[in-house]
Write an enzyme that holds these catalytic residues in place. Structure first.
Site, PDB file in Angstrom:
ATOM      1  CG  ASP A  95      -2.876  39.812  70.184  1.00 10.52           C
ATOM      2  OD1 ASP A  95      -3.893  39.752  70.900  1.00 10.52           O
ATOM      3  OD2 ASP A  95      -2.515  40.856  69.594  1.00 10.52           O
ATOM      4  CB  ILE A  96      -2.574  41.147  64.980  1.00  9.66           C
ATOM      5  CG1 ILE A  96      -2.064  41.472  63.597  1.00  9.66           C
ATOM      6  CG2 ILE A  96      -3.120  42.385  65.689  1.00  9.66           C
ATOM      7  CD1 ILE A  96      -3.147  41.878  62.614  1.00  9.66           C
ATOM      8  CG  ASN A 125      -9.064  42.434  78.828  1.00 11.66           C
ATOM      9  OD1 ASN A 125      -8.665  42.424  79.994  1.00 11.66           O
ATOM     10  ND2 ASN A 125      -8.234  42.566  77.801  1.00 11.66           N
ATOM     11  CD  GLU A 167      -8.282  47.371  72.273  1.00 15.28           C
ATOM     12  OE1 GLU A 167      -7.824  46.761  71.291  1.00 15.28           O
ATOM     13  OE2 GLU A 167      -7.613  48.128  72.993  1.00 15.28           O
ATOM     14  CG  HIS A 202     -10.574  37.745  73.021  1.00 11.98           C
ATOM     15  ND1 HIS A 202     -11.682  38.539  72.779  1.00 11.98           N
ATOM     16  CD2 HIS A 202      -9.618  38.592  73.487  1.00 11.98           C
ATOM     17  CE1 HIS A 202     -11.398  39.793  73.079  1.00 11.98           C
ATOM     18  NE2 HIS A 202     -10.146  39.853  73.530  1.00 11.98           N
ATOM     19  CG  HIS A 206      -5.542  38.351  75.875  1.00 15.47           C
ATOM     20  ND1 HIS A 206      -5.028  39.111  74.840  1.00 15.47           N
ATOM     21  CD2 HIS A 206      -6.770  38.856  76.143  1.00 15.47           C
ATOM     22  CE1 HIS A 206      -5.917  40.046  74.511  1.00 15.47           C
ATOM     23  NE2 HIS A 206      -6.972  39.921  75.282  1.00 15.47           N
TER      24      HIS A 206
HETATM   25  P1  5GP Z   1      -9.086  42.740  74.000  1.00 22.12           P
HETATM   26  O1  5GP Z   1      -8.569  44.119  74.272  1.00 22.12           O
HETATM   27  O2  5GP Z   1     -10.417  42.762  73.328  1.00 22.12           O
HETATM   28  O3  5GP Z   1      -9.038  41.841  75.200  1.00 22.12           O
HETATM   29  O4  5GP Z   1      -8.033  42.084  73.015  1.00 22.12           O
HETATM   30  C1  5GP Z   1      -8.166  42.096  71.622  1.00 22.12           C
HETATM   31  C2  5GP Z   1      -6.873  41.553  71.052  1.00 22.12           C
HETATM   32  O5  5GP Z   1      -7.092  41.218  69.717  1.00 22.12           O
HETATM   33  C3  5GP Z   1      -5.718  42.551  71.097  1.00 22.12           C
HETATM   34  O6  5GP Z   1      -4.634  41.986  71.831  1.00 22.12           O
HETATM   35  C4  5GP Z   1      -5.376  42.769  69.625  1.00 22.12           C
HETATM   36  O7  5GP Z   1      -4.004  42.918  69.385  1.00 22.12           O
HETATM   37  C5  5GP Z   1      -5.937  41.522  68.970  1.00 22.12           C
HETATM   38  N1  5GP Z   1      -6.360  41.699  67.584  1.00 22.12           N
HETATM   39  C6  5GP Z   1      -7.130  42.710  67.099  1.00 22.12           C
HETATM   40  N2  5GP Z   1      -7.338  42.541  65.779  1.00 22.12           N
HETATM   41  C7  5GP Z   1      -6.698  41.382  65.435  1.00 22.12           C
HETATM   42  C8  5GP Z   1      -6.562  40.679  64.206  1.00 22.12           C
HETATM   43  O8  5GP Z   1      -7.066  41.071  63.152  1.00 22.12           O
HETATM   44  N3  5GP Z   1      -5.831  39.536  64.231  1.00 22.12           N
HETATM   45  C9  5GP Z   1      -5.259  39.056  65.386  1.00 22.12           C
HETATM   46  N4  5GP Z   1      -4.562  37.915  65.287  1.00 22.12           N
HETATM   47  N5  5GP Z   1      -5.370  39.702  66.562  1.00 22.12           N
HETATM   48  C10 5GP Z   1      -6.088  40.847  66.584  1.00 22.12           C
END
Ligand code: 5GP
Length: 121
Positions: free
Chosen positions: A33-34, A94, A102, A107, A109
């Site tokens: 994760d970034i 999520n 988001e 995905h 985590h």
């Molecule tokens: P969500 O809130 O959708 O469950 O999680 C999205 C995740 O994607 C977040 O933890 C966010 O930090 C990660 N993320 C968003 N953009 C990027 C990216 O460009 N590269 C990587 N490696 N992770 C990302």
């Protein structure tokens, strides 16, 4: 919700945006994760175009489903956070608005490397 081909994980899958890759096979891609929320914070995504777990559960093939679950286990082993190779971890996905999703590509985590704490904070 229909699948958005321009979401950030679709771009990562197409190689248009770089990632710190952990693992890849026919069914999944995994990368760090970034913006890590724990010592280890990996993401595991299916290669197919699925918005979220509900979408995946309804449309994915049995092979894709097995591939995703096996992929999570392989990544956890590789990161030494599985029950076999480490001290455990949390897998979380999520779903949509109330779930706080988001990025609209399914995905999981994987949080590990330390105690993860409360289920919901
Ligand atoms: P969500 O809130 O959708 O469950 O999680 C999205 C995740 O994607 C977040 O933890 C966010 O930090 C990660 N993320 C968003 N953009 C990027 C990216 O460009 N590269 C990587 N490696 N992770 C990302």
């Amino acid at each position: 919700m229909s699948y958005d081909n321009n979401n950030i994980f679709a771009k990562i899958l197409r190689g248009e945006i770089p990632c710190k890759k952990i693992y890849e096979d026919n069914y999944v891609l995994s990368f760090h994760d970034i913006n890590p929320q724990k010592k280890i914070h990996a993401l595991v995504i299916p290669k197919g175009k699925y918005v979220d777990l509900d979408d995946f559960s309804q449309k994915a093939s049995p092979e894709e489903m097995v591939g995703l679950l096996k992929g999570i286990n392989l990544v956890a082993k590789k990161l030494s956070i599985s029950v076999d190779t480490g001290k455990g971890y949390r897998a979380l996905t999520n779903i949509s608005e109330h779930g706080g999703q988001e990025v609209p590509h399914l995905h999981f985590h994987l949080f590990g490397g330390e105690k993860i704490g409360k289920m919901v904070e």
